[in-house]
Scaffold this motif. Structure first.
Motif, mmCIF file in Angstrom:
data_model
loop_
_atom_site.group_PDB
_atom_site.id
_atom_site.type_symbol
_atom_site.label_atom_id
_atom_site.label_comp_id
_atom_site.label_asym_id
_atom_site.label_seq_id
_atom_site.Cartn_x
_atom_site.Cartn_y
_atom_site.Cartn_z
ATOM 1 N N SER A 126 8.214 7.057 -6.292
ATOM 2 C CA SER A 126 8.588 6.724 -7.659
ATOM 3 C C SER A 126 9.932 6.000 -7.696
ATOM 4 C CB SER A 126 8.641 7.994 -8.515
ATOM 5 O OG SER A 126 8.798 7.675 -9.876
ATOM 6 N N GLN A 127 10.861 6.447 -6.853
ATOM 7 C CA GLN A 127 12.163 5.790 -6.755
ATOM 8 C C GLN A 127 12.008 4.368 -6.249
ATOM 9 O OE1 GLN A 127 15.971 7.730 -5.055
ATOM 10 N NE2 GLN A 127 15.168 6.603 -3.300
ATOM 11 N N LEU A 128 11.081 4.152 -5.319
ATOM 12 C CA LEU A 128 10.860 2.827 -4.733
ATOM 13 C C LEU A 128 10.159 1.879 -5.698
ATOM 14 C CD1 LEU A 128 10.830 1.027 -2.075
ATOM 15 C CD2 LEU A 128 8.521 1.963 -1.724
ATOM 16 N N THR A 129 9.150 2.388 -6.412
ATOM 17 C CA THR A 129 8.258 1.525 -7.185
ATOM 18 C C THR A 129 8.495 1.546 -8.690
ATOM 19 O OG1 THR A 129 6.600 3.268 -7.486
ATOM 20 C CG2 THR A 129 6.468 1.970 -5.457
ATOM 21 N N GLY A 130 9.154 2.583 -9.190
ATOM 22 C CA GLY A 130 9.291 2.742 -10.634
ATOM 23 C C GLY A 130 8.038 3.279 -11.295
ATOM 24 N N ILE A 131 7.043 3.682 -10.493
ATOM 25 C CA ILE A 131 5.772 4.187 -11.020
ATOM 26 C C ILE A 131 5.865 5.694 -11.239
ATOM 27 C CG2 ILE A 131 3.319 4.534 -10.491
ATOM 28 C CD1 ILE A 131 3.482 1.927 -8.810
ATOM 29 N N LEU A 281 8.584 -3.386 6.486
ATOM 30 C CA LEU A 281 9.487 -3.753 5.405
ATOM 31 C C LEU A 281 8.713 -4.433 4.285
ATOM 32 C CD1 LEU A 281 12.484 -5.249 7.441
ATOM 33 C CD2 LEU A 281 12.063 -2.857 6.794
ATOM 34 N N LEU A 282 9.108 -4.176 3.055
ATOM 35 C CA LEU A 282 8.453 -4.779 1.908
ATOM 36 C C LEU A 282 8.736 -6.272 1.826
ATOM 37 C CD1 LEU A 282 9.079 -2.200 -0.963
ATOM 38 C CD2 LEU A 282 6.948 -2.605 0.276
ATOM 39 N N ASP A 283 7.734 -7.042 1.393
ATOM 40 C CA ASP A 283 7.928 -8.441 1.060
ATOM 41 C C ASP A 283 8.377 -8.545 -0.394
ATOM 42 O OD1 ASP A 283 7.077 -9.054 3.582
ATOM 43 O OD2 ASP A 283 5.090 -9.772 2.984
ATOM 44 N N PRO A 284 9.027 -9.663 -0.770
ATOM 45 C CA PRO A 284 9.510 -9.803 -2.154
ATOM 46 C C PRO A 284 8.422 -9.638 -3.206
ATOM 47 C CG PRO A 284 10.519 -11.458 -0.758
ATOM 48 C CD PRO A 284 9.487 -10.778 0.090
ATOM 49 N N THR A 285 7.199 -10.074 -2.892
ATOM 50 C CA THR A 285 6.133 -9.986 -3.892
ATOM 51 C C THR A 285 5.685 -8.556 -4.161
ATOM 52 O OG1 THR A 285 3.993 -10.941 -4.536
ATOM 53 C CG2 THR A 285 4.199 -10.202 -2.267
ATOM 54 N N ALA A 286 6.137 -7.607 -3.349
ATOM 55 C CA ALA A 286 5.806 -6.200 -3.604
ATOM 56 C C ALA A 286 6.374 -5.753 -4.942
ATOM 57 C CB ALA A 286 6.318 -5.312 -2.474
ATOM 58 N N ASP A 287 7.560 -6.243 -5.282
ATOM 59 C CA ASP A 287 8.152 -5.882 -6.569
ATOM 60 C C ASP A 287 7.294 -6.381 -7.732
ATOM 61 O OD1 ASP A 287 10.341 -4.532 -5.522
ATOM 62 O OD2 ASP A 287 11.577 -6.343 -5.409
ATOM 63 N N LEU A 289 4.043 -6.660 -7.560
ATOM 64 C CA LEU A 289 2.914 -5.732 -7.583
ATOM 65 C C LEU A 289 3.277 -4.452 -8.327
ATOM 66 C CD1 LEU A 289 0.203 -4.502 -6.695
ATOM 67 C CD2 LEU A 289 1.280 -3.940 -4.490
ATOM 68 N N PHE A 290 4.429 -3.891 -8.027
ATOM 69 C CA PHE A 290 4.833 -2.649 -8.699
ATOM 70 C C PHE A 290 4.967 -2.865 -10.203
ATOM 71 C CE2 PHE A 290 7.187 -1.718 -4.495
ATOM 72 C CZ PHE A 290 6.014 -1.257 -3.921
ATOM 73 N N ARG A 291 5.493 -4.025 -10.591
ATOM 74 C CA ARG A 291 5.630 -4.317 -12.020
ATOM 75 C C ARG A 291 4.253 -4.466 -12.663
ATOM 76 N NH1 ARG A 291 8.841 -8.300 -11.692
ATOM 77 N NH2 ARG A 291 7.416 -10.044 -12.014
ATOM 78 N N ALA A 292 3.298 -5.043 -11.919
ATOM 79 C CA ALA A 292 1.941 -5.199 -12.442
ATOM 80 C C ALA A 292 1.295 -3.844 -12.699
ATOM 81 C CB ALA A 292 1.095 -6.013 -11.461
ATOM 82 N N VAL A 293 1.562 -2.867 -11.817
ATOM 83 C CA VAL A 293 1.039 -1.519 -12.031
ATOM 84 C C VAL A 293 1.680 -0.902 -13.268
ATOM 85 C CG1 VAL A 293 0.908 0.812 -11.080
ATOM 86 C CG2 VAL A 293 0.515 -1.160 -9.590
#
Length: 312
Positions: A126-131, A281-287, A289-293
């Motif tokens: 949750s801390q990583l993704t904001g989900i 390691l996360l790629d920039p587009t992972a952020d 993805l998290f926002r899309a969720v």
């Protein structure tokens, strides 16, 4: 998701059997939990499978499987977002752990495994993704084997030959019927595969679809005894946190989910050695993805990022 498939057989019978067989625990950290339990979408669930061995303590286990399941509003689609076990993350502190940067599957260990490990893992994610999550399930692999065996195995298509480091079994290329032990053995392999752990994540997503296919096709209506055994096996395979939402409401709400409604997602990331240790390691587009969720935009993200979608 498996419960949603068999819900049409008899919702009342399903929930009564489930209530008697399932273990319930508080698996989500307060910081990772959505404020109010609900059975309406969008919904986010955390699935965790541990590698705990028989007779081993909870503290000796690590999370072998981590999947975020996102179900958009309408509850007719489910996105399976597999989280690499070697993902480099910041793990929050607890009363017994000072916190620090480590592989994400270590969060389960640092939390003591079991309930505590899942809680720390949920806080880390949750801390990583904001989900925020609407529920969680801790999977017992031995119970999962029983579920697969009760539906007479699953059909898995092997695209790369692989040898199991656990049993020595060689899985040849081609589609084949697998019992529970063989299917789980195959889905847990990563060594010797071109994509390593990323291939393992895809195989686990394919296994979830294969199980849903078999459960949907099982002759449950004409075999009450088999139906009863299946429900009890499902209940014994999972420890569940429904975040206060009634199980009956969740089952009814997810009744339209089918194997064909599953979308496999590879978390945008890449492997990298740091001081001789292999991390992801996360790629920039992972952020994105998290926002899309978080913002109900997964359909658009999938359309714009086909390279991160797994063929199930």
């Amino acid at each position: 998701m498996i419960f949603a498939v068999v819900a049409g057989v008899g919702l009342r019978a399903l929930t009564e059997r489930y209530d008697r067989s399932v273990a319930r625990q508080s698996l989500l950290d307060p910081a990772a939990r959505r404020a109010n339990g609900t059975a309406s979408g969008p919904l986010n669930f955390l699935l965790v499978g541990s590698d705990q061995r028989p007779n081993a303590s909870d503290s000796d286990a690590r999370s072998d499987t981590i999947v975020i399941v996102h179900v958009p509003d309408g509850l007719r689609q489910a996105y399976l977002i597999s989280v690499p076990r070697d993902l480099y993350v910041a793990i929050p502190p607890t009363a017994t752990y000072p916190g620090g940067d480590d592989k994400i599957n270590s969060a389960f260990e640092h939390g003591g495994g079991g309930q505590g490990g899942t809680r720390l893992l949920s806080a880390t994610l949750s801390q990583l993704t904001g989900i925020r999550f609407d529920g969680a399930a801790l999977i017992d692999f031995s119970g999962f084997e029983k579920v697969i065996d009760l539906v007479d195995g699953v059909r898995m298509c092997v695209d790369e030959p692989v040898r199991s480091i656990h049993t020595g079994t060689v899985f040849p290329v081609g589609c084949q019927q697998m019992d529970g032990a063989r299917a789980l053995d195959y889905a847990r392999q990563r060594y010797g595969l071109p994509g390593g752990d990323f291939d393992r994540q895809r195989h686990q997503q394919q296994l979830l679809r294969a199980i849903m296919d078999r459960v949907a096709g099982a002759d449950l209506l004409t075999s009450p005894l088999k139906f009863d055994r299946l429900i009890r096996a499902i209940g014994s395979a999972f420890t569940v946190d429904s975040n206060g939402a009634p199980i009956e409401d969740l089952v009814f709400g997810l009744r339209h989910l089918t194997a064909g409604s599953l979308v496999g997602v590879q978390l945008p990331s890449h492997a990298k050695d740091i001081d001789g240790i292999s991390y992801v390691l996360l790629d920039p587009t992972a952020d994105v993805l998290f926002r899309a969720v978080r913002e109900a935009g997964m359909a658009h993200w999938v359309r714009d990022n086909p390279s991160w979608i797994n063929r199930l």
